[in-house]
Design a protein around this motif. Structure first.
Motif, PDB file in Angstrom:
ATOM      1  N   ALA A 206       0.829  -1.206   0.000  1.00  0.00           N
ATOM      2  CA  ALA A 206       0.000   0.000   0.000  1.00  0.00           C
ATOM      3  C   ALA A 206       0.868   1.263   0.000  1.00  0.00           C
ATOM      4  CB  ALA A 206      -0.927  -0.002   1.211  1.00  0.00           C
ATOM      5  N   VAL A 226      -1.842   4.649   6.101  1.00  0.00           N
ATOM      6  CA  VAL A 226      -1.928   3.191   6.241  1.00  0.00           C
ATOM      7  C   VAL A 226      -2.009   2.858   7.720  1.00  0.00           C
ATOM      8  CG1 VAL A 226      -0.794   0.980   5.809  1.00  0.00           C
ATOM      9  CG2 VAL A 226      -0.606   2.825   4.119  1.00  0.00           C
ATOM     10  N   PHE A 243      -4.499  -2.340  -5.952  1.00  0.00           N
ATOM     11  CA  PHE A 243      -4.266  -1.125  -5.158  1.00  0.00           C
ATOM     12  C   PHE A 243      -4.192   0.110  -6.051  1.00  0.00           C
ATOM     13  CE2 PHE A 243      -2.332  -2.862  -0.951  1.00  0.00           C
ATOM     14  CZ  PHE A 243      -3.442  -3.682  -0.815  1.00  0.00           C
ATOM     15  N   PHE A 265      -6.079   3.279   4.362  1.00  0.00           N
ATOM     16  CA  PHE A 265      -5.921   1.835   4.185  1.00  0.00           C
ATOM     17  C   PHE A 265      -5.909   1.201   5.577  1.00  0.00           C
ATOM     18  CE2 PHE A 265      -4.628   3.145   0.046  1.00  0.00           C
ATOM     19  CZ  PHE A 265      -4.707   2.040  -0.789  1.00  0.00           C
ATOM     20  N   VAL A 279     -10.290   0.001   2.144  1.00  0.00           N
ATOM     21  CA  VAL A 279      -9.798   1.224   1.510  1.00  0.00           C
ATOM     22  C   VAL A 279     -10.938   2.230   1.555  1.00  0.00           C
ATOM     23  CG1 VAL A 279      -8.769   2.243  -0.539  1.00  0.00           C
ATOM     24  CG2 VAL A 279      -8.318  -0.164   0.003  1.00  0.00           C
TER      25      VAL A 279
END
Length: 362
Positions: A206, A226, A243, A265, A279
């Motif tokens: 990510a 994240v 992604f 994320f 997400v």
């Protein structure tokens, strides 16, 4: 079917019938020798003629009742290049013939289903290629326009030069994403060949994808983050593609909103080996009546038509990839506020991949 072919197919039966008749005659002759005058010679001739007569009558009746079936079968063979040739064979008589006709019908149905799937795939591919070419014209036209403007300016300032470079880079990024989608669409048909399963750190993946979109995020005031870590069994390259689709969609449908927006994320791994990923963006969201169709190919929805950049293939491809990897993908949204894409990873799901995928666009 000719009479000669009919008789040849029943040659074994005819031989057995003749052997039985011969054995019967032998028994009659033995009885005549044992008891002279008990069985007359004419009786033996009468038995031979009568047996052959009934054998001939049975063969004639059997030939007449099956002649139509064999004629239809011959016609079907002559028209075997036609899709509905198997439907010609209808006059079945025996149980064996009915089973053969049923087999032909099932095989014809299976063939037509496979042909329908192939034609559907070809239609989707051709539609996507045409749409992709159309979308590639837009960034090329913008780059050409920017180049003309740069040529007309005698001495652009450093700020103007920087803005020009950023605009060109944004358009080339759009072209790059379009080419990537085209490439992965072509690879989807040979999915199993281009597959490498291993323990993959989703949090690192990510961050890598977010860094690739860093300039666009900064330009449109989108702040990605994240949260958590997750190690799951999956294919790193295909997950990178997923992604990229998620981040591109988040930017596409968030940049029109004023102010700063978040792109989150969230991921977690469980002791069983399974994991989850969410997400969450703060874009314009998806209308409730569009939500059930977002995984359909070429469906752009109300927001996609407003944005003008949607191909309707992003989420469709993402859903197909997840299905073939054995991951579960769902989507939820609040119109005007946010959209959440959720992925569930099961430790054994990757070993029971669904080669068909599911009928599931952006």
């Amino acid at each position: 079917m000719t009479l000669a072919l009919f008789l040849r197919d029943r040659l074994l039966f005819i031989i057995m019938a003749l052997i039985i008749i011969g054995l019967s005659i032998s028994l009659l002759l033995l009885e005549r020798e044992r008891y002279p005058g008990y069985i007359e010679e004419g009786t033996i001739y009468y038995f031979i003629v009568l047996s052959l007569f009934f054998l001939g009558v049975w063969l004639a009746i059997d030939y007449l009742r099956q002649r139509t079936y064999y004629k239809e079968l011959t016609d079907a063979i002559e028209k075997s290049d036609e899709l509905q040739a198997a439907k010609i064979v209808q006059s079945t008589i025996t149980g064996e013939q009915k089973l053969v006709a049923r087999l032909l019908e099932e095989q014809n149905r299976a063939y037509l289903n496979e042909l329908g799937k192939y034609r559907r795939q070809q239609e989707l591919h051709n539609h996507f290629v045409l749409q992709w070419v159309h979308h590639m014209k837009t960034p090329l036209s913008v780059i050409d326009l920017l180049a003309q403007q740069a040529q007309q300016q005698s001495a652009p300032s450093a700020e103007e030069h920087k803005l020009l470079a950023l605009s060109v880079q944004e358009e080339t990024d759009r072209m790059s994403r379009g080419l990537e989608m085209m490439l992965y669409t072509a690879r989807l048909d040979k999915f199993e060949i281009d597959l490498h399963i291993k323990q993959t750190p989703l949090h690192e993946l990510a961050r890598t994808v977010i860094n690739a979109h860093k300039k666009l995020c900064i330009r449109h005031s989108i702040f990605p983050r994240v949260e958590g870590e997750a190690w799951v069994e999956t294919d790193e390259k295909w997950m990178t593609f997923l992604f990229n689709q998620f981040v591109s969609n988040a930017i596409k449908y968030s940049k029109s909103k004023p102010g700063s927006k978040k792109l989150l994320f969230q991921m977690e791994t469980f002791s069983s080996g399974s994991g989850t990923l969410k997400v969450i963006d703060e874009g314009i969201g998806i209308a409730p009546y569009d939500l059930p169709r977002v995984f359909d190919p070429f469906f752009t929805g109300e927001n996609g038509r407003t944005a003008g950049e949607s191909t309707g293939m992003g989420l469709y491809l993402a859903k197909q990839v997840c299905s073939r990897l054995g991951h579960v993908m769902t989507i939820s949204s609040i119109l005007g506020e946010s959209t959440t894409i959720a992925l569930t990873f099961e430790p054994r799901a990757i070993h029971i991949m669904d080669g068909e995928g599911s009928d599931s666009g952006s």
